[in-house]
Design an enzyme around this catalytic site. Structure first.
Site, mmCIF file in Angstrom:
data_model
loop_
_atom_site.group_PDB
_atom_site.id
_atom_site.type_symbol
_atom_site.label_atom_id
_atom_site.label_comp_id
_atom_site.label_asym_id
_atom_site.label_seq_id
_atom_site.Cartn_x
_atom_site.Cartn_y
_atom_site.Cartn_z
ATOM 1 N N LYS A 19 0.939 -1.466 0.015
ATOM 2 C CA LYS A 19 0.178 -0.146 -0.163
ATOM 3 C C LYS A 19 0.483 1.296 -0.164
ATOM 4 O O LYS A 19 0.625 2.534 -0.315
ATOM 5 C CB LYS A 19 -1.065 -0.139 1.416
ATOM 6 N N GLN A 79 -5.106 -1.704 9.522
ATOM 7 C CA GLN A 79 -4.994 -2.876 8.910
ATOM 8 C C GLN A 79 -5.485 -4.214 9.959
ATOM 9 O O GLN A 79 -4.976 -4.288 11.138
ATOM 10 C CB GLN A 79 -3.669 -3.592 8.361
ATOM 11 N N ASP A 135 -11.216 2.425 3.967
ATOM 12 C CA ASP A 135 -11.451 1.036 3.080
ATOM 13 C C ASP A 135 -13.776 -0.054 3.677
ATOM 14 O O ASP A 135 -13.145 -0.788 2.896
ATOM 15 C CB ASP A 135 -10.978 -0.723 4.257
#
Length: 292
Positions: free
Chosen positions: A52, A96, A119
């Site tokens: 990322k 995460q 997300d």
């Protein structure tokens, strides 16, 4: 059979995003800023976050990585989320997953400002997506929709079977394939309790496999000319590899691929599109397109 090259599509989209960011900044606009919070040292999570950060560089974004050891308390993590919510320079951020067992993941997700939830996991974004309102769509389902669109795969009126009902892939994928502006398909969701799963799959024009069982979709479950999207990425021991493992999808690729009109490989199919979709969401967050 045509292979769906997620790696090539993702690279093209990142170039498009980079060109747009360059244009935004040239006209005096703000550089999009993505932050990532990583707790502990899970191998998979380390790799995802590293990719990322790399993708941010390719897209011309500013990126910040915030790391904590896995003994961080839930309150400390919530405090970090609060700081990111309030930081006007951060356009979007991710925490995460998975998190250590002593931390309530849902509580963390719900603490994220939905306007920065790139997300797409916050209940407000999930709810808006389910009724077709502008929102951040979770990255993997968005990546799959993008692949289908880029390969001009007809989905309207088709029978689509989604294997798996997770909140991250299965459920949002089924919602998107059902919606008129995305899939416009007739959708069946199958899971571990579904009876006659082989029979149901054989009727599908499109199979999206996100069940987490390596090689689950066999040749006898797929009809001639079907489109097969493989979301699975399970590490399977392999003594011939330097790493000691290989990535296996949910589809028995070797035997299924000959029957398909289109199929995604593992790796190189859906995976690269997940990170690419996160970049698309970050650009939207930076432009304040959905939420002011």
């Amino acid at each position: 059979m045509q292979l769906i090259d997620g790696k090539a599509v993702a690279a093209a989209i990142k170039e498009e995003i980079a060109a747009e960011v360059k244009s935004i900044m040239a006209s005096g606009g703000k550089q999009p800023h993505l932050a990532a919070v990583l707790v502990g040292h899970d191998g998979g999570s380390e790799t995802y976050v590293k990719n990322k950060v790399l993708a941010c560089e390719q897209c011309g974004f500013k990126s910040t990585l915030i790391r904590f050891e896995d003994d961080i308390t839930e309150e400390e993590l919530l405090n970090c989320v609060k700081q990111l919510n309030e930081d006007i320079d951060v356009d979007g951020f991710i925490v995460q997953l998975p998190l250590p067992k002593h931390i309530n993941e849902q509580r963390i997700i719900e603490a994220i400002d939905y306007r920065k939830d790139v997300d797409g996991f916050h209940p407000i974004n999930v709810g808006r997506m389910s009724i077709g309102l502008p929102c951040f769509i979770s990255a993997t389902p968005l990546g799959i929709i993008t692949l289908l669109q880029r390969y001009n795969i007809q989905t309207s009126g088709k029978r689509c079977v989604v294997l798996g009902r997770s909140n991250i892939v299965g459920k949002p994928m089924a919602q998107l394939m059902l919606q008129k502006e995305y899939g416009d398909s007739t959708v069946t969701v199958c899971h571990s309790r579904t009876k006659n799963i082989e029979e149901i799959c054989r009727e599908a024009d499109i199979i999206i496999a996100a069940i987490g069982i390596p090689g689950f979709v066999k040749e006898n479950m797929v009809k001639e000319g079907a489109v097969v999207i493989d979301v699975g990425t399970t590490r399977v021991p392999d003594a011939t590899r330097k790493s000691g493992f290989r990535l296996s999808g949910d589809v028995d690729f070797e035997n299924v691929s000959a029957k398909c009109s289109f199929i995604t490989p593992v790796p190189g199919g859906v995976g690269p599109m997940t990170i690419c979709s996160l970049m698309k969401n970050t650009l939207i967050a930076g432009k304040k397109e959905y939420y002011k």
